[in-house]
Design a protein around this motif. Structure first.
Motif, PDB file in Angstrom:
ATOM      1  N   HIS A  85     120.037 127.009  32.532  1.00  0.00           N
ATOM      2  CA  HIS A  85     121.319 126.796  33.220  1.00  0.00           C
ATOM      3  C   HIS A  85     122.358 126.234  32.244  1.00  0.00           C
ATOM      4  O   HIS A  85     123.495 126.726  32.171  1.00  0.00           O
ATOM      5  CB  HIS A  85     121.110 125.844  34.403  1.00  0.00           C
ATOM      6  N   THR A  86     121.963 125.231  31.486  1.00  0.00           N
ATOM      7  CA  THR A  86     122.866 124.623  30.495  1.00  0.00           C
ATOM      8  C   THR A  86     123.178 125.602  29.367  1.00  0.00           C
ATOM      9  O   THR A  86     124.319 125.695  28.911  1.00  0.00           O
ATOM     10  CB  THR A  86     122.225 123.334  29.912  1.00  0.00           C
ATOM     11  N   LYS A  87     122.169 126.346  28.954  1.00  0.00           N
ATOM     12  CA  LYS A  87     122.383 127.315  27.868  1.00  0.00           C
ATOM     13  C   LYS A  87     123.353 128.426  28.292  1.00  0.00           C
ATOM     14  O   LYS A  87     124.182 128.860  27.506  1.00  0.00           O
ATOM     15  CB  LYS A  87     121.046 127.894  27.402  1.00  0.00           C
ATOM     16  N   LEU A  88     123.251 128.849  29.556  1.00  0.00           N
ATOM     17  CA  LEU A  88     124.169 129.877  30.060  1.00  0.00           C
ATOM     18  C   LEU A  88     125.606 129.357  30.020  1.00  0.00           C
ATOM     19  O   LEU A  88     126.522 130.062  29.576  1.00  0.00           O
ATOM     20  CB  LEU A  88     123.786 130.286  31.483  1.00  0.00           C
ATOM     21  N   LYS A  89     125.798 128.128  30.458  1.00  0.00           N
ATOM     22  CA  LYS A  89     127.131 127.507  30.384  1.00  0.00           C
ATOM     23  C   LYS A  89     127.624 127.486  28.933  1.00  0.00           C
ATOM     24  O   LYS A  89     128.781 127.801  28.645  1.00  0.00           O
ATOM     25  CB  LYS A  89     127.087 126.064  30.896  1.00  0.00           C
ATOM     26  N   ASN A  90     126.722 127.110  28.026  1.00  0.00           N
ATOM     27  CA  ASN A  90     127.104 127.007  26.613  1.00  0.00           C
ATOM     28  C   ASN A  90     127.422 128.357  25.989  1.00  0.00           C
ATOM     29  O   ASN A  90     128.293 128.453  25.119  1.00  0.00           O
ATOM     30  CB  ASN A  90     126.013 126.279  25.825  1.00  0.00           C
ATOM     31  N   VAL A  91     126.732 129.412  26.437  1.00  0.00           N
ATOM     32  CA  VAL A  91     127.059 130.767  25.956  1.00  0.00           C
ATOM     33  C   VAL A  91     128.494 131.109  26.345  1.00  0.00           C
ATOM     34  O   VAL A  91     129.288 131.589  25.533  1.00  0.00           O
ATOM     35  CB  VAL A  91     126.069 131.818  26.522  1.00  0.00           C
ATOM     36  N   GLN A 122     135.100 150.459  19.134  1.00  0.00           N
ATOM     37  CA  GLN A 122     134.417 150.476  20.422  1.00  0.00           C
ATOM     38  C   GLN A 122     132.909 150.377  20.236  1.00  0.00           C
ATOM     39  O   GLN A 122     132.216 149.717  21.001  1.00  0.00           O
ATOM     40  CB  GLN A 122     134.782 151.754  21.195  1.00  0.00           C
ATOM     41  N   GLU A 123     132.420 151.012  19.174  1.00  0.00           N
ATOM     42  CA  GLU A 123     130.975 150.953  18.887  1.00  0.00           C
ATOM     43  C   GLU A 123     130.544 149.511  18.611  1.00  0.00           C
ATOM     44  O   GLU A 123     129.553 149.031  19.164  1.00  0.00           O
ATOM     45  CB  GLU A 123     130.654 151.840  17.679  1.00  0.00           C
ATOM     46  N   ALA A 124     131.308 148.804  17.784  1.00  0.00           N
ATOM     47  CA  ALA A 124     130.991 147.405  17.466  1.00  0.00           C
ATOM     48  C   ALA A 124     131.119 146.534  18.711  1.00  0.00           C
ATOM     49  O   ALA A 124     130.275 145.663  18.951  1.00  0.00           O
ATOM     50  CB  ALA A 124     131.914 146.896  16.363  1.00  0.00           C
ATOM     51  N   ALA A 125     132.152 146.770  19.504  1.00  0.00           N
ATOM     52  CA  ALA A 125     132.361 145.991  20.731  1.00  0.00           C
ATOM     53  C   ALA A 125     131.225 146.231  21.730  1.00  0.00           C
ATOM     54  O   ALA A 125     130.737 145.291  22.359  1.00  0.00           O
ATOM     55  CB  ALA A 125     133.706 146.353  21.359  1.00  0.00           C
ATOM     56  N   ASN A 126     130.794 147.477  21.858  1.00  0.00           N
ATOM     57  CA  ASN A 126     129.704 147.804  22.785  1.00  0.00           C
ATOM     58  C   ASN A 126     128.399 147.131  22.382  1.00  0.00           C
ATOM     59  O   ASN A 126     127.674 146.603  23.230  1.00  0.00           O
ATOM     60  CB  ASN A 126     129.499 149.323  22.878  1.00  0.00           C
ATOM     61  N   LEU A 127     128.103 147.153  21.087  1.00  0.00           N
ATOM     62  CA  LEU A 127     126.880 146.510  20.599  1.00  0.00           C
ATOM     63  C   LEU A 127     126.929 145.010  20.846  1.00  0.00           C
ATOM     64  O   LEU A 127     125.935 144.395  21.248  1.00  0.00           O
ATOM     65  CB  LEU A 127     126.683 146.794  19.106  1.00  0.00           C
ATOM     66  N   SER A 128     128.088 144.411  20.633  1.00  0.00           N
ATOM     67  CA  SER A 128     128.254 142.985  20.865  1.00  0.00           C
ATOM     68  C   SER A 128     128.137 142.665  22.350  1.00  0.00           C
ATOM     69  O   SER A 128     127.499 141.683  22.740  1.00  0.00           O
ATOM     70  CB  SER A 128     129.607 142.508  20.327  1.00  0.00           C
ATOM     71  N   TYR A 129     128.730 143.511  23.193  1.00  0.00           N
ATOM     72  CA  TYR A 129     128.641 143.292  24.638  1.00  0.00           C
ATOM     73  C   TYR A 129     127.187 143.391  25.110  1.00  0.00           C
ATOM     74  O   TYR A 129     126.733 142.594  25.943  1.00  0.00           O
ATOM     75  CB  TYR A 129     129.514 144.277  25.420  1.00  0.00           C
ATOM     76  N   GLN A 130     126.441 144.366  24.572  1.00  0.00           N
ATOM     77  CA  GLN A 130     125.023 144.512  24.941  1.00  0.00           C
ATOM     78  C   GLN A 130     124.246 143.247  24.574  1.00  0.00           C
ATOM     79  O   GLN A 130     123.383 142.799  25.334  1.00  0.00           O
ATOM     80  CB  GLN A 130     124.418 145.726  24.243  1.00  0.00           C
ATOM     81  N   HIS A 131     124.577 142.674  23.427  1.00  0.00           N
ATOM     82  CA  HIS A 131     123.932 141.431  22.991  1.00  0.00           C
ATOM     83  C   HIS A 131     124.274 140.308  23.975  1.00  0.00           C
ATOM     84  O   HIS A 131     123.405 139.536  24.382  1.00  0.00           O
ATOM     85  CB  HIS A 131     124.404 141.081  21.579  1.00  0.00           C
ATOM     86  N   PHE A 132     125.536 140.223  24.360  1.00  0.00           N
ATOM     87  CA  PHE A 132     126.001 139.234  25.341  1.00  0.00           C
ATOM     88  C   PHE A 132     125.264 139.424  26.665  1.00  0.00           C
ATOM     89  O   PHE A 132     124.749 138.468  27.250  1.00  0.00           O
ATOM     90  CB  PHE A 132     127.519 139.382  25.523  1.00  0.00           C
ATOM     91  N   ARG A 134     122.385 140.953  27.366  1.00  0.00           N
ATOM     92  CA  ARG A 134     120.958 140.611  27.273  1.00  0.00           C
ATOM     93  C   ARG A 134     120.764 139.094  27.292  1.00  0.00           C
ATOM     94  O   ARG A 134     119.828 138.584  27.907  1.00  0.00           O
ATOM     95  CB  ARG A 134     120.348 141.198  25.991  1.00  0.00           C
ATOM     96  N   SER A 135     121.655 138.389  26.601  1.00  0.00           N
ATOM     97  CA  SER A 135     121.563 136.928  26.551  1.00  0.00           C
ATOM     98  C   SER A 135     121.775 136.323  27.928  1.00  0.00           C
ATOM     99  O   SER A 135     121.018 135.439  28.347  1.00  0.00           O
ATOM    100  CB  SER A 135     122.600 136.366  25.568  1.00  0.00           C
ATOM    101  N   VAL A 136     122.797 136.788  28.640  1.00  0.00           N
ATOM    102  CA  VAL A 136     123.081 136.280  29.987  1.00  0.00           C
ATOM    103  C   VAL A 136     121.903 136.575  30.910  1.00  0.00           C
ATOM    104  O   VAL A 136     121.448 135.705  31.657  1.00  0.00           O
ATOM    105  CB  VAL A 136     124.392 136.875  30.547  1.00  0.00           C
ATOM    106  N   ILE A 146     124.254 144.905  36.481  1.00  0.00           N
ATOM    107  CA  ILE A 146     125.101 145.138  35.303  1.00  0.00           C
ATOM    108  C   ILE A 146     126.538 144.740  35.627  1.00  0.00           C
ATOM    109  O   ILE A 146     127.230 144.143  34.804  1.00  0.00           O
ATOM    110  CB  ILE A 146     125.027 146.621  34.866  1.00  0.00           C
ATOM    111  N   SER A 147     126.961 145.056  36.861  1.00  0.00           N
ATOM    112  CA  SER A 147     128.343 144.738  37.267  1.00  0.00           C
ATOM    113  C   SER A 147     128.581 143.231  37.338  1.00  0.00           C
ATOM    114  O   SER A 147     129.689 142.756  37.084  1.00  0.00           O
ATOM    115  CB  SER A 147     128.668 145.394  38.611  1.00  0.00           C
ATOM    116  N   ASP A 148     127.543 142.458  37.671  1.00  0.00           N
ATOM    117  CA  ASP A 148     127.681 140.993  37.718  1.00  0.00           C
ATOM    118  C   ASP A 148     127.970 140.444  36.318  1.00  0.00           C
ATOM    119  O   ASP A 148     128.865 139.615  36.135  1.00  0.00           O
ATOM    120  CB  ASP A 148     126.392 140.340  38.237  1.00  0.00           C
ATOM    121  N   ILE A 149     127.195 140.921  35.354  1.00  0.00           N
ATOM    122  CA  ILE A 149     127.348 140.440  33.979  1.00  0.00           C
ATOM    123  C   ILE A 149     128.693 140.894  33.411  1.00  0.00           C
ATOM    124  O   ILE A 149     129.395 140.116  32.759  1.00  0.00           O
ATOM    125  CB  ILE A 149     126.181 140.931  33.095  1.00  0.00           C
TER     126      ILE A 149
END
Length: 197
Positions: A85-91, A122-132, A134-136, A146-149
């Motif tokens: 819970h705390t880690k999610l806030k920190n992300v 867009q490719e770099a942004a998509n890869l970064s978003y996927q990382h985000f 997965r983390s969430v 997927i829509s929630d994230i």
């Protein structure tokens, strides 16, 4: 006596990226050219093509580094000790902090629209978003849609976009950022509870 111009062999990718970074931050993408970069470096623009095929490739090399930095910041939180819970806030807070402390870079990463670089950025942004995403998901108690994230991501992006230029740093927006993140985490937690019932 004028300084000797570096040859294409002496000129490094890092030297070119450093100068390009400065120019992309100070000027609009369209106003930066391989010639303007070469002029500041004191070399012929042809020497730049020894390292980069064109301005779009150079731009991508720069934004890719920005996204890697953001990804690493998020990864550090996910791998840190503490409750999810705390880690999610920190992300979420770290995302806002990155955006407000690196406003020019954030604009280059998420807000520049140009047909010459859209596919690459867009490719770099998509890869970064996927990382985000997965983390969430990894920090959530139950499976999120997927829509929630994506909605949480857009809410964070909206916060940075709204305060960009109004505040100079995260520190100035800290109170509002904490309230915003609390709201988002509560919303996701309530979604998780309703899905598990």
């Amino acid at each position: 006596m004028s300084p000797r111009k570096p040859s294409s062999q002496e000129l490094t990718k890092e030297m070119i990226k450093n100068e390009a970074r400065t120019q992309f931050v100070e000027k609009d993408f369209h106003q930066v050219s391989m010639r303007s970069i070469a002029k500041q470096l004191g070399c012929s623009h042809g020497a730049l093509y020894y390292h980069f095929n064109n301005k779009a490739e150079l731009f991508y090399a720069i934004i890719e580094e920005y996204f890697l930095t953001l990804n690493k910041l998020i990864e550090e939180i996910v791998n840190d000790s503490g409750d999810n819970h705390t880690k999610l806030k920190n992300v979420f807070l770290r995302f806002i902090e990155f955006g407000l402390n690196h406003q020019s870079q954030y604009e280059i990463m998420f807000m520049i629209r140009n047909t010459e670089v859209d596919a690459l950025s867009q490719e770099a942004a998509n890869l970064s978003y996927q990382h985000f995403a997965r983390s969430v998901q990894s920090l959530s108690m139950n499976k999120l849609l997927i829509s929630d994230i994506y909605s949480a991501f857009i809410a964070l992006h909206g916060f940075v976009s709204h305060y960009r230029g109004y505040f100079n740093s995260f520190e100035e927006a800290k109170d509002a950022a904490y309230l915003h993140v609390d709201f988002l985490v509560k919303s996701l937690t309530n979604l998780e509870r309703s899905k598990s019932v």
